[in-house]
Design a protein around this motif. Structure first.
Motif, PDB file in Angstrom:
ATOM      1  N   GLU A  26      62.660  -5.873  61.509  1.00 50.80           N
ATOM      2  CA  GLU A  26      62.613  -4.511  62.203  1.00 50.80           C
ATOM      3  C   GLU A  26      64.045  -3.759  62.055  1.00 50.80           C
ATOM      4  O   GLU A  26      64.091  -2.452  62.327  1.00 50.80           O
ATOM      5  CB  GLU A  26      62.365  -4.708  63.849  1.00 50.80           C
ATOM      6  CG  GLU A  26      60.970  -5.414  63.918  1.00 50.80           C
ATOM      7  CD  GLU A  26      60.558  -5.731  65.390  1.00 50.80           C
ATOM      8  OE1 GLU A  26      61.470  -6.218  65.806  1.00 50.80           O
ATOM      9  OE2 GLU A  26      59.105  -5.965  65.724  1.00 50.80           O
ATOM     10  N   GLU A  27      65.211  -4.778  61.991  1.00 50.26           N
ATOM     11  CA  GLU A  27      66.452  -3.894  61.864  1.00 50.26           C
ATOM     12  C   GLU A  27      66.749  -3.584  60.430  1.00 50.26           C
ATOM     13  O   GLU A  27      67.770  -3.214  60.314  1.00 50.26           O
ATOM     14  CB  GLU A  27      67.534  -5.005  62.379  1.00 50.26           C
ATOM     15  CG  GLU A  27      67.304  -5.314  63.841  1.00 50.26           C
ATOM     16  CD  GLU A  27      68.210  -6.194  64.448  1.00 50.26           C
ATOM     17  OE1 GLU A  27      68.893  -6.898  63.683  1.00 50.26           O
ATOM     18  OE2 GLU A  27      68.176  -6.475  65.628  1.00 50.26           O
ATOM     19  N   SER A  28      65.588  -3.736  59.530  1.00 49.79           N
ATOM     20  CA  SER A  28      65.742  -3.253  58.116  1.00 49.79           C
ATOM     21  C   SER A  28      67.075  -4.046  57.423  1.00 49.79           C
ATOM     22  O   SER A  28      67.661  -3.534  56.744  1.00 49.79           O
ATOM     23  CB  SER A  28      66.190  -1.932  58.123  1.00 49.79           C
ATOM     24  OG  SER A  28      65.085  -1.114  58.579  1.00 49.79           O
ATOM     25  N   LYS A  29      67.310  -5.458  57.703  1.00 49.09           N
ATOM     26  CA  LYS A  29      68.160  -6.113  57.291  1.00 49.09           C
ATOM     27  C   LYS A  29      67.987  -6.236  55.608  1.00 49.09           C
ATOM     28  O   LYS A  29      66.847  -6.092  55.114  1.00 49.09           O
ATOM     29  CB  LYS A  29      68.263  -7.643  57.734  1.00 49.09           C
ATOM     30  CG  LYS A  29      68.530  -7.389  59.103  1.00 49.09           C
ATOM     31  CD  LYS A  29      70.026  -7.216  59.563  1.00 49.09           C
ATOM     32  CE  LYS A  29      70.474  -7.252  60.762  1.00 49.09           C
ATOM     33  NZ  LYS A  29      71.870  -6.998  61.049  1.00 49.09           N
ATOM     34  N   ASP A  30      68.963  -6.621  54.906  1.00 45.20           N
ATOM     35  CA  ASP A  30      68.740  -6.954  53.363  1.00 45.20           C
ATOM     36  C   ASP A  30      67.827  -7.979  53.182  1.00 45.20           C
ATOM     37  O   ASP A  30      67.470  -8.910  53.616  1.00 45.20           O
ATOM     38  CB  ASP A  30      70.207  -7.396  52.785  1.00 45.20           C
ATOM     39  CG  ASP A  30      70.152  -7.468  51.317  1.00 45.20           C
ATOM     40  OD1 ASP A  30      69.956  -6.272  50.926  1.00 45.20           O
ATOM     41  OD2 ASP A  30      70.373  -8.720  50.918  1.00 45.20           O
ATOM     42  N   CYS A  31      67.016  -7.522  52.011  1.00 42.71           N
ATOM     43  CA  CYS A  31      65.916  -8.219  51.555  1.00 42.71           C
ATOM     44  C   CYS A  31      66.273  -9.718  51.126  1.00 42.71           C
ATOM     45  O   CYS A  31      65.635 -10.644  51.652  1.00 42.71           O
ATOM     46  CB  CYS A  31      65.349  -7.688  50.361  1.00 42.71           C
ATOM     47  SG  CYS A  31      64.180  -8.643  49.398  1.00 42.71           S
ATOM     48  N   LYS A  32      67.410 -10.039  50.571  1.00 44.66           N
ATOM     49  CA  LYS A  32      67.786 -11.444  50.284  1.00 44.66           C
ATOM     50  C   LYS A  32      68.136 -12.194  51.451  1.00 44.66           C
ATOM     51  O   LYS A  32      67.839 -13.353  51.385  1.00 44.66           O
ATOM     52  CB  LYS A  32      69.277 -11.169  49.511  1.00 44.66           C
ATOM     53  CG  LYS A  32      69.158 -10.709  48.126  1.00 44.66           C
ATOM     54  CD  LYS A  32      70.540 -10.590  47.426  1.00 44.66           C
ATOM     55  CE  LYS A  32      70.377  -9.749  46.102  1.00 44.66           C
ATOM     56  NZ  LYS A  32      71.664  -9.843  45.719  1.00 44.66           N
ATOM     57  N   GLU A  33      68.527 -11.478  52.687  1.00 44.91           N
ATOM     58  CA  GLU A  33      68.729 -12.424  53.960  1.00 44.91           C
ATOM     59  C   GLU A  33      67.244 -12.705  54.690  1.00 44.91           C
ATOM     60  O   GLU A  33      67.114 -13.885  54.947  1.00 44.91           O
ATOM     61  CB  GLU A  33      69.514 -11.626  54.649  1.00 44.91           C
ATOM     62  CG  GLU A  33      71.066 -11.385  54.435  1.00 44.91           C
ATOM     63  CD  GLU A  33      71.628 -10.204  55.549  1.00 44.91           C
ATOM     64  OE1 GLU A  33      71.408 -10.434  56.689  1.00 44.91           O
ATOM     65  OE2 GLU A  33      72.613  -9.390  55.057  1.00 44.91           O
ATOM     66  N   VAL A  34      66.553 -11.900  54.427  1.00 48.34           N
ATOM     67  CA  VAL A  34      65.102 -11.944  54.797  1.00 48.34           C
ATOM     68  C   VAL A  34      64.481 -13.330  54.148  1.00 48.34           C
ATOM     69  O   VAL A  34      63.878 -14.039  54.615  1.00 48.34           O
ATOM     70  CB  VAL A  34      64.049 -10.880  54.968  1.00 48.34           C
ATOM     71  CG1 VAL A  34      62.634 -11.222  55.286  1.00 48.34           C
ATOM     72  CG2 VAL A  34      64.717  -9.616  55.857  1.00 48.34           C
ATOM     73  N   ILE A  35      64.593 -13.237  52.848  1.00 42.52           N
ATOM     74  CA  ILE A  35      63.932 -14.046  51.921  1.00 42.52           C
ATOM     75  C   ILE A  35      64.415 -15.622  52.241  1.00 42.52           C
ATOM     76  O   ILE A  35      63.860 -16.332  52.170  1.00 42.52           O
ATOM     77  CB  ILE A  35      64.051 -13.800  50.580  1.00 42.52           C
ATOM     78  CG1 ILE A  35      63.366 -12.430  50.205  1.00 42.52           C
ATOM     79  CG2 ILE A  35      63.588 -14.811  49.413  1.00 42.52           C
ATOM     80  CD1 ILE A  35      61.602 -12.477  50.424  1.00 42.52           C
TER      81      ILE A  35
END
Length: 86
Positions: A26-35
């Protein structure tokens, strides 16, 4: 089967991880962090599956031994559960 507090706490931690991942999205964090967080959650789920299956297997084998039954089919079923979870 009795689910222990340890098992329930593992699931609660996983729930918290998932909520954190959703917040990151929801906060549009970096893809790498989410993965990275998704991978950590998947690992936690896999470990929890192992704990639940192994605890259940121990209980079932003990019960089978007490009744004089063969526990081989129980072991095969537990292995199949673990294989399906991967």
């Amino acid at each position: 089967m009795e689910y222990t507090d340890q098992m329930k706490n593992r699931v609660k931690r996983i729930e918290g991880q998932l909520r954190g991942i959703l917040r990151m999205m929801e906060e549009s964090k970096d893809c790498k962090e989410v993965i990275t967080q998704l991978s950590a959650t998947r690992s936690a789920i896999d470990r929890t599956i192992g704990v639940v299956v192994s605890s259940n297997l121990v209980e079932c084998v003990q019960n089978a031994n007490e009744k004089g039954e063969d526990a081989e089919s129980l072991v095969k079923e537990a292995v199949n559960l673990l294989v399906k979870s991967r």
